[in-house]
Design an enzyme around this catalytic site. Structure first.
Site, mmCIF file in Angstrom:
data_model
loop_
_atom_site.group_PDB
_atom_site.id
_atom_site.type_symbol
_atom_site.label_atom_id
_atom_site.label_comp_id
_atom_site.label_asym_id
_atom_site.label_seq_id
_atom_site.Cartn_x
_atom_site.Cartn_y
_atom_site.Cartn_z
ATOM 1 N N MET A 134 69.251 -25.407 24.086
ATOM 2 C CA MET A 134 67.939 -25.480 24.743
ATOM 3 C C MET A 134 67.977 -24.696 26.061
ATOM 4 O O MET A 134 68.902 -24.866 26.860
ATOM 5 C CB MET A 134 67.554 -26.932 25.039
ATOM 6 C CG MET A 134 67.206 -27.776 23.822
ATOM 7 S SD MET A 134 65.874 -27.118 22.805
ATOM 8 C CE MET A 134 64.490 -27.168 23.961
ATOM 9 N N HIS A 180 59.350 -22.701 13.476
ATOM 10 C CA HIS A 180 60.031 -23.733 14.258
ATOM 11 C C HIS A 180 59.046 -24.880 14.467
ATOM 12 O O HIS A 180 57.974 -24.698 15.043
ATOM 13 C CB HIS A 180 60.488 -23.133 15.585
ATOM 14 C CG HIS A 180 61.253 -24.076 16.456
ATOM 15 N ND1 HIS A 180 62.600 -24.315 16.307
ATOM 16 C CD2 HIS A 180 60.861 -24.844 17.509
ATOM 17 C CE1 HIS A 180 63.000 -25.169 17.222
ATOM 18 N NE2 HIS A 180 61.961 -25.529 17.970
ATOM 19 N N HIS A 194 62.868 -29.152 14.495
ATOM 20 C CA HIS A 194 63.593 -29.495 15.726
ATOM 21 C C HIS A 194 63.242 -30.933 16.066
ATOM 22 O O HIS A 194 62.157 -31.215 16.573
ATOM 23 C CB HIS A 194 63.170 -28.513 16.830
ATOM 24 C CG HIS A 194 63.803 -28.790 18.156
ATOM 25 N ND1 HIS A 194 63.365 -28.192 19.314
ATOM 26 C CD2 HIS A 194 64.844 -29.589 18.514
ATOM 27 C CE1 HIS A 194 64.109 -28.618 20.330
ATOM 28 N NE2 HIS A 194 65.001 -29.471 19.869
ATOM 29 N N ASP A 217 58.354 -28.478 15.987
ATOM 30 C CA ASP A 217 58.820 -29.395 17.026
ATOM 31 C C ASP A 217 58.315 -30.807 16.780
ATOM 32 O O ASP A 217 57.120 -31.086 16.873
ATOM 33 C CB ASP A 217 58.333 -28.913 18.401
ATOM 34 C CG ASP A 217 59.105 -27.697 18.868
ATOM 35 O OD1 ASP A 217 60.340 -27.765 18.922
ATOM 36 O OD2 ASP A 217 58.460 -26.667 19.168
ATOM 37 N N GLY A 222 57.248 -19.943 21.434
ATOM 38 C CA GLY A 222 55.975 -20.617 21.190
ATOM 39 C C GLY A 222 54.840 -19.909 21.885
ATOM 40 O O GLY A 222 54.095 -19.131 21.273
ATOM 41 N N MET A 228 63.195 -33.852 18.048
ATOM 42 C CA MET A 228 63.353 -34.433 19.389
ATOM 43 C C MET A 228 62.964 -35.901 19.307
ATOM 44 O O MET A 228 61.943 -36.344 19.850
ATOM 45 C CB MET A 228 62.489 -33.654 20.392
ATOM 46 C CG MET A 228 63.056 -32.266 20.672
ATOM 47 S SD MET A 228 61.875 -31.178 21.467
ATOM 48 C CE MET A 228 61.017 -30.567 20.019
ATOM 49 N N GLY A 283 60.424 -31.005 25.457
ATOM 50 C CA GLY A 283 59.246 -31.841 25.630
ATOM 51 C C GLY A 283 57.936 -31.073 25.658
ATOM 52 O O GLY A 283 56.917 -31.581 25.189
ATOM 53 N N PHE A 284 57.980 -29.863 26.181
ATOM 54 C CA PHE A 284 56.726 -29.121 26.350
ATOM 55 C C PHE A 284 56.933 -27.624 26.128
ATOM 56 O O PHE A 284 58.005 -27.095 26.415
ATOM 57 C CB PHE A 284 56.167 -29.346 27.761
ATOM 58 C CG PHE A 284 55.907 -30.790 28.056
ATOM 59 C CD1 PHE A 284 54.694 -31.382 27.700
ATOM 60 C CD2 PHE A 284 56.890 -31.586 28.630
ATOM 61 C CE1 PHE A 284 54.475 -32.733 27.940
ATOM 62 C CE2 PHE A 284 56.675 -32.938 28.871
ATOM 63 C CZ PHE A 284 55.460 -33.514 28.527
ATOM 64 N N GLY A 285 55.876 -26.974 25.639
ATOM 65 C CA GLY A 285 55.878 -25.522 25.549
ATOM 66 C C GLY A 285 55.515 -24.931 26.906
ATOM 67 O O GLY A 285 55.084 -25.637 27.816
ATOM 68 N N GLY A 286 55.720 -23.631 27.026
ATOM 69 C CA GLY A 286 55.257 -22.915 28.201
ATOM 70 C C GLY A 286 56.055 -23.134 29.478
ATOM 71 O O GLY A 286 55.572 -22.837 30.571
ATOM 72 N N ASP A 326 65.867 -21.822 22.514
ATOM 73 C CA ASP A 326 64.516 -22.387 22.454
ATOM 74 C C ASP A 326 64.073 -22.783 23.856
ATOM 75 O O ASP A 326 64.720 -23.610 24.505
ATOM 76 C CB ASP A 326 64.549 -23.612 21.527
ATOM 77 C CG ASP A 326 63.202 -24.308 21.391
ATOM 78 O OD1 ASP A 326 62.169 -23.733 21.795
ATOM 79 O OD2 ASP A 326 63.195 -25.439 20.859
ATOM 80 N N GLY A 327 62.947 -22.173 24.273
ATOM 81 C CA GLY A 327 62.352 -22.514 25.553
ATOM 82 C C GLY A 327 62.252 -21.324 26.480
ATOM 83 O O GLY A 327 63.266 -20.773 26.905
ATOM 84 N N GLY A 328 61.015 -20.907 26.744
ATOM 85 C CA GLY A 328 60.788 -19.828 27.702
ATOM 86 C C GLY A 328 61.161 -18.441 27.208
ATOM 87 O O GLY A 328 61.292 -17.520 28.014
ATOM 88 N N SER A 374 57.421 -21.050 17.429
ATOM 89 C CA SER A 374 57.228 -22.496 17.520
ATOM 90 C C SER A 374 55.758 -22.827 17.363
ATOM 91 O O SER A 374 54.924 -22.443 18.192
ATOM 92 C CB SER A 374 57.720 -23.015 18.872
ATOM 93 O OG SER A 374 57.194 -24.318 19.068
ATOM 94 N N MET A 404 58.336 -34.541 18.121
ATOM 95 C CA MET A 404 58.612 -35.327 19.336
ATOM 96 C C MET A 404 58.062 -36.738 19.163
ATOM 97 O O MET A 404 56.953 -36.913 18.665
ATOM 98 C CB MET A 404 57.917 -34.673 20.541
ATOM 99 C CG MET A 404 58.254 -33.202 20.739
ATOM 100 S SD MET A 404 57.560 -32.606 22.276
ATOM 101 C CE MET A 404 57.845 -30.832 22.104
HETATM 102 C C1 DX5 Z 1 60.156 -27.487 23.779
HETATM 103 C C2 DX5 Z 1 60.164 -27.094 22.333
HETATM 104 C C3 DX5 Z 1 59.974 -25.652 22.128
HETATM 105 C C4 DX5 Z 1 58.660 -25.102 22.630
HETATM 106 C C5 DX5 Z 1 58.949 -23.743 23.162
HETATM 107 O O1 DX5 Z 1 60.562 -28.800 23.894
HETATM 108 O O2 DX5 Z 1 61.397 -27.450 21.755
HETATM 109 O O3 DX5 Z 1 60.200 -25.277 20.777
HETATM 110 O O4 DX5 Z 1 57.664 -24.991 21.664
HETATM 111 O O5 DX5 Z 1 57.800 -23.247 23.755
HETATM 112 P P1 DX5 Z 1 57.836 -21.932 24.646
HETATM 113 O O6 DX5 Z 1 58.339 -20.816 23.784
HETATM 114 O O7 DX5 Z 1 56.417 -21.767 25.043
HETATM 115 O O8 DX5 Z 1 58.752 -22.205 25.807
HETATM 116 ZN ZN ZN Z 2 61.850 -26.607 19.764
#
Ligand code: DX5
Ligand code: ZN
Length: 245
Positions: free
Chosen positions: A167, A34, A75, A36, A223, A77, A172-175, A201-203, A9, A38
């Site tokens: 999901m 990927h 993606h 994102d 990501g 959003m 909404g956010f990475g990490g 996707d996510g974590g 991502s 938003m």
């Molecule tokens: C979150 C995004 C993800 C995000 C994942 O809303 O859709 O694609 O970048 O980030 P990580 O891999 O750090 O959880």
């Molecule tokens: Zn995503």
């Protein structure tokens, strides 16, 4: 089982060097990128839109076949997914993955059409396919996987998604922290559809990949785990090995 696809991502990339970061990530062994998108409405964050994707696209070779290396997996959003399909197609998006939760109101041209809520995601998938893009459908943690059966069972291939995104964080956010509670959705999808592309996707990262792979996911978004690593190529290959073995 469908091919393992690693999709870093770029939300965690250096936005000031996005073209170079994307090219490098593909060289480091990624299959897809990927992307994102938003809008500050569907999710409480804003990233970038089609003009940025259009500027980045020439830095990465277009996939030689659908879903091949270099696929831009967008993606979306965003609150009005139908409205932006053509823009993103023109910008060089290859796979347009919208949220089921957003499709209800926006796939319809008029409010009257929103009454048959179940058919709207299928109409949107048809529309995306008519634009020559692959279509994905995403569900948030609070959405039941049961909403997808009617869509996946459709007899018309034009209305069938090429990928489902489950999901594993609230978008909404990475990490954020990986939600293992979402994996039963992946298991159920895999049980019914052995050949479906199922994206998580996510974590995702070295410590959570095994659970996701065991559940049956084959498209892996990561990501912070990739872009935050000292050796992103090693993380990409570790993720791939974990799914393949
Ligand atoms: C979150 C995004 C993800 C995000 C994942 O809303 O859709 O694609 O970048 O980030 P990580 O891999 O750090 O959880
Ligand atoms: Zn995503």
């Amino acid at each position: 089982a469908p091919k393992t696809l690693i999709a870093p991502s770029i939300l965690s990339a250096d936005f000031a060097q996005l073209g170079a970061e994307c090219a490098r990530t593909i060289e480091q062994g990624a299959d897809w990128l990927h992307v994102d998108i938003m809008d500050g409405h569907f999710v409480p964050n804003i990233t970038f839109g089609a003009p940025v994707v259009a500027k980045v696209r020439p830095h990465v070779e277009k996939p030689a076949q659908p879903a091949g290396r270099g696929t831009f997996d967008c993606h979306m959003m965003i609150a009005e997914p139908k409205k932006w399909v053509k823009e993103f197609k023109n910008a060089g998006c290859d796979l347009y993955c919208f949220h089921y939760e957003a499709a209800f109101s926006s796939a319809a041209e008029s409010p009257e059409q929103t009454t048959d809520k179940k058919t709207n995601p299928k109409e949107l998938i048809r529309y995306i396919h008519e634009q020559g893009l692959l279509a994905g459908i995403a569900i948030k943690p609070d959405t039941s996987v049961d909403v997808l059966w009617d869509i996946l069972e459709t007899s018309d291939p034009k209305e069938r998604p090429d990928m489902v995104l489950v999901m594993t964080v609230y978008p909404g956010f990475g990490g954020q922290k990986f939600m293992a509670s979402e994996l039963p959705k992946v298991q159920e999808l895999r049980k019914r559809y052995p050949e479906l592309n199922i994206e998580v996707d996510g974590g995702l990262g070295p410590s959570t990949i095994d659970q996701a792979a065991d559940a049956g996911a084959n498209v892996i978004v990561a990501g912070s785990a990739v872009f935050g690593a000292k050796d992103p190529a090693e993380v990409i290959s570790l993720l791939r090995r974990s799914v393949d073995t």
